[in-house]
Write a protein that holds these residues in place. Sequence first.
Motif, PDB file in Angstrom:
ATOM      1  N   ASP A 193      91.929 -97.410 159.381  1.00  0.00           N
ATOM      2  CA  ASP A 193      91.594 -97.622 157.953  1.00  0.00           C
ATOM      3  C   ASP A 193      92.792 -98.440 157.270  1.00  0.00           C
ATOM      4  O   ASP A 193      92.708 -98.489 155.948  1.00  0.00           O
ATOM      5  N   ARG A 233      97.754 -90.671 145.810  1.00  0.00           N
ATOM      6  CA  ARG A 233      97.391 -89.845 146.836  1.00  0.00           C
ATOM      7  C   ARG A 233      97.094 -88.540 147.020  1.00  0.00           C
ATOM      8  O   ARG A 233      96.285 -87.940 147.622  1.00  0.00           O
ATOM      9  N   LEU A 262      88.598 -99.396 145.415  1.00  0.00           N
ATOM     10  CA  LEU A 262      88.858 -98.096 146.384  1.00  0.00           C
ATOM     11  C   LEU A 262      89.742 -97.080 145.755  1.00  0.00           C
ATOM     12  O   LEU A 262      89.504 -95.997 146.270  1.00  0.00           O
ATOM     13  N   LEU A 263      90.786 -97.533 145.068  1.00  0.00           N
ATOM     14  CA  LEU A 263      91.741 -96.550 144.618  1.00  0.00           C
ATOM     15  C   LEU A 263      90.826 -95.555 143.621  1.00  0.00           C
ATOM     16  O   LEU A 263      91.191 -94.446 143.730  1.00  0.00           O
ATOM     17  N   VAL A 266      94.720-101.185 155.294  1.00  0.00           N
ATOM     18  CA  VAL A 266      94.447-102.182 154.119  1.00  0.00           C
ATOM     19  C   VAL A 266      95.572-102.892 153.950  1.00  0.00           C
ATOM     20  O   VAL A 266      96.639-102.473 154.278  1.00  0.00           O
ATOM     21  N   ARG A 292      97.847 -96.148 156.078  1.00  0.00           N
ATOM     22  CA  ARG A 292      96.919 -95.188 155.095  1.00  0.00           C
ATOM     23  C   ARG A 292      97.143 -93.678 155.692  1.00  0.00           C
ATOM     24  O   ARG A 292      96.726 -92.833 155.097  1.00  0.00           O
ATOM     25  N   TYR A 324      93.252-102.906 149.299  1.00  0.00           N
ATOM     26  CA  TYR A 324      93.218-101.843 148.533  1.00  0.00           C
ATOM     27  C   TYR A 324      93.184-101.936 147.036  1.00  0.00           C
ATOM     28  O   TYR A 324      94.307-101.599 146.659  1.00  0.00           O
ATOM     29  N   GLY A 371      97.963-103.001 150.754  1.00  0.00           N
ATOM     30  CA  GLY A 371      98.162-102.370 149.479  1.00  0.00           C
ATOM     31  C   GLY A 371      99.476-102.116 149.183  1.00  0.00           C
ATOM     32  O   GLY A 371     100.280-102.713 149.627  1.00  0.00           O
ATOM     33  N   GLN A 379     102.458-106.184 147.696  1.00  0.00           N
ATOM     34  CA  GLN A 379     101.123-105.621 148.416  1.00  0.00           C
ATOM     35  C   GLN A 379     101.442-106.134 149.928  1.00  0.00           C
ATOM     36  O   GLN A 379     101.845-107.313 150.439  1.00  0.00           O
ATOM     37  N   GLU A 403      88.670 -93.246 145.809  1.00  0.00           N
ATOM     38  CA  GLU A 403      89.420 -91.977 146.261  1.00  0.00           C
ATOM     39  C   GLU A 403      89.880 -91.143 145.215  1.00  0.00           C
ATOM     40  O   GLU A 403      89.631 -89.796 145.286  1.00  0.00           O
ATOM     41  N   TYR A 441     103.155 -96.974 149.738  1.00  0.00           N
ATOM     42  CA  TYR A 441     101.932 -96.026 150.319  1.00  0.00           C
ATOM     43  C   TYR A 441     102.478 -95.131 151.447  1.00  0.00           C
ATOM     44  O   TYR A 441     102.321 -93.954 151.198  1.00  0.00           O
TER      45      TYR A 441
END
Length: 322
Positions: free
Chosen positions: A206, A268, A134-135, A208, A184, A130, A210, A179, A138, A214
């Motif tokens: 999905d 998020r 990718l962040l 990851v 997700r 992540y 991260g 991490q 999003e 999260y």
Amino acid sequence: MDRTQQLQQWLTQVLDQPYTLSTASADASFRRYFRVHLATETLIAMDAPPPQEDCRPFVNVAEQLLAAGLNVPKILAQDLEQGFLLLSDLGNDTYLSQLNAGNAKALYGDACQALIKMQLATKPAALPPYDAALLMRELQLFPEWYVGKHLGKTLTAEQQAVIDKTFALLINNILQQPQVTVHRDYHSRNLMVTAENNPGVLDFQDAVIGAITYDLVSLFKDAYIRWDEEIMMDWVVRYWQSAKQAGLAMSADFGEFYRDFEWMGAQRHIKVLGIFARLYHRDGKAGYLKDMPLVMQYLQAACERYVELRPFLKLLKTLEAE
């Protein structure tokens, strides 16, 4: 031949016994789920049409989570070329349909223990990272779909600068957090109340590697159900204590951990506003519009608390007011 007929043809070969099909659920993607009714049990058939969907991440993550001791569907048969999976059935009782003031502490306690199990089993190379790219992808859904399409606004250079600075601050914080494996979408629609090894966990394809906060954000700042902040903070404290005892890398200071939790939540919720706007304007799915105000409340409350995020709060209020 349409997808449903193809699926039925495949199931007839795989099952070798009479069955009937009923719709189990559809999600925000192209995937559909059917309940397969047999004489003595029910199973779940997943239809993930290529080229839009790929079953392989689902199969890969399912194996990892099963090995970690989580209650995920077992894969009983698969046809990756056609995009069909036959899975064990974890039932109908989502957390969202079952949660109430009386059982919430116990159900969320189970969900946190399952989350810790998953995080402890992290194998960094086993899932995609992540990462900053990718962040950022999003986050960019927000100016494109929420501001541009949903509100119909064009950002000034000054407003764009506020967005750029806020996004950079959030990404920097998130990448510095420990991490771990991240589901997700670890929330009340994807967790099932089960008699054994509660909860059943769905929709993990999905996953990851991260930030450790999260999935906790997904769970407690849920777009579909709201709890008083004092109650939610108590649950977050309990998770933090349990995770530390289990040996996960945790901030020694709860205040630091809660700040990380809040900043992860901001990322998020910025993303979710963009996704909900896209689901409506691009895909014609209006059902998510009613969930936007709660997501916006979470986002504004977090931005209010931290001086670095207040320029973004001001921007949000300006955009909403015009």
